[in-house]
Design an enzyme around this catalytic site. Structure first.
Site, PDB file in Angstrom:
ATOM      1  N   CYS A 164       0.785  -1.241   0.000  1.00  0.00           N
ATOM      2  CA  CYS A 164       0.000   0.000   0.000  1.00  0.00           C
ATOM      3  C   CYS A 164       0.817   1.291   0.000  1.00  0.00           C
ATOM      4  CB  CYS A 164      -0.987   0.055   1.173  1.00  0.00           C
ATOM      5  SG  CYS A 164      -2.324  -1.132   1.053  1.00  0.00           S
ATOM      6  N   ASP A 165       2.142   1.220   0.102  1.00  0.00           N
ATOM      7  CA  ASP A 165       2.920   2.462   0.063  1.00  0.00           C
ATOM      8  C   ASP A 165       4.280   2.204  -0.572  1.00  0.00           C
ATOM      9  OD1 ASP A 165       3.319   5.170   0.390  1.00  0.00           O
ATOM     10  OD2 ASP A 165       3.964   5.014   2.484  1.00  0.00           O
ATOM     11  N   GLU A 166       4.250   1.632  -1.761  1.00  0.00           N
ATOM     12  CA  GLU A 166       5.490   1.316  -2.485  1.00  0.00           C
ATOM     13  C   GLU A 166       6.094   2.604  -3.025  1.00  0.00           C
ATOM     14  OE1 GLU A 166       8.330  -1.098  -3.100  1.00  0.00           O
ATOM     15  OE2 GLU A 166       6.452  -1.879  -2.328  1.00  0.00           O
ATOM     16  N   ASN A 184      10.897   3.326   0.833  1.00  0.00           N
ATOM     17  CA  ASN A 184      10.525   2.072   1.489  1.00  0.00           C
ATOM     18  C   ASN A 184      11.257   0.874   0.888  1.00  0.00           C
ATOM     19  OD1 ASN A 184       8.834   3.220   3.369  1.00  0.00           O
ATOM     20  ND2 ASN A 184       7.004   3.020   2.096  1.00  0.00           N
ATOM     21  N   THR A 191       1.403   7.416  -0.613  1.00  0.00           N
ATOM     22  CA  THR A 191       2.117   8.638  -0.979  1.00  0.00           C
ATOM     23  C   THR A 191       1.666   9.157  -2.343  1.00  0.00           C
ATOM     24  OG1 THR A 191       4.000   7.843   0.293  1.00  0.00           O
ATOM     25  CG2 THR A 191       4.417   9.626  -1.276  1.00  0.00           C
TER      26      THR A 191
END
Length: 200
Positions: free
Chosen positions: A31-33, A37, A71
């Site tokens: 969900c936040d690649e 990260n 993001t």
């Protein structure tokens, strides 16, 4: 950082996401690649990190909804508009990271205004051979005097085409992470063969 090193990093990320999506009975969506990260160890092996907003979803490519937003610039359109989370949405995020890795341009770069975004910039460059040099930059693409310039240009064009296949507007038109990982492996193999195995 060389083309091969960048390819290896993105292949590591693709394999990690493939495992999350297809390696277990319940797919896990990060969900936040995004680049921050992705951590590199001492051997330059990439590891996907920060699962703070990860979600488990039902079987296959089914969706779940969340109020937590990823993001800006990296999230798929359906995630931003509807909060819909799916493996295909994560493929979109992977594509944006892939593009940034090779172009060194963030999706939120000030050059992208109106209808022009990172994906459109890449799509336009693929139709104009000369423009791919502007997209990649000489430090990645090299110059025509380099012995493996054509091999590198073909390799980078293949990577960009893969990224566009991962970022289709409709989720159902995007390839899955398994196919993305296989394609990256094939691109690297062909590139090494074309340039005689040089680690460039």
């Amino acid at each position: 950082m060389t083309v091969v090193q960048r390819l290896d990093i993105m292949k590591d990320v693709a394999l990690a996401l493939e495992y999350l999506h297809h390696g277990y009975s319940i797919p896990i969506i990060h969900c936040d690649e995004k680049p921050s990260n992705i951590l590199l160890d001492d051997d330059m092996v990439a590891h996907v990190a920060d699962f703070g907003i990860a979600r488990l979803i039902g079987g296959g490519d089914s969706m779940t909804e969340t109020m937590t937003l990823a993001t800006v610039g990296y999230m798929a359109p359906e995630f931003g508009m509807e909060g819909s989370v799916s493996t295909r949405g994560e493929v979109y995020s992977f594509c944006i990271v892939l593009l940034e890795t090779f172009t060194k341009r963030k999706p939120t770069d000030e050059m992208f205004v109106g209808e022009m975004d990172l994906k459109q910039w890449i799509a336009d460059s693929l139709f104009l051979d000369a423009a791919i040099g502007e997209v990649m930059g000489a430090d990645i693409l090299g110059t025509e005097e380099d012995g493996d310039f054509m091999s590198r240009r073909d390799c980078l064009s293949s990577i960009m085409r893969l990224a566009l296949a991962c970022s289709a507007a409709l989720p159902g038109e995007r390839i899955n992470m398994k196919d993305a990982a296989i394609t990256l492996t094939k691109i690297k193999t062909k590139y090494l063969k074309d340039c005689g195995g040089a680690n460039s």
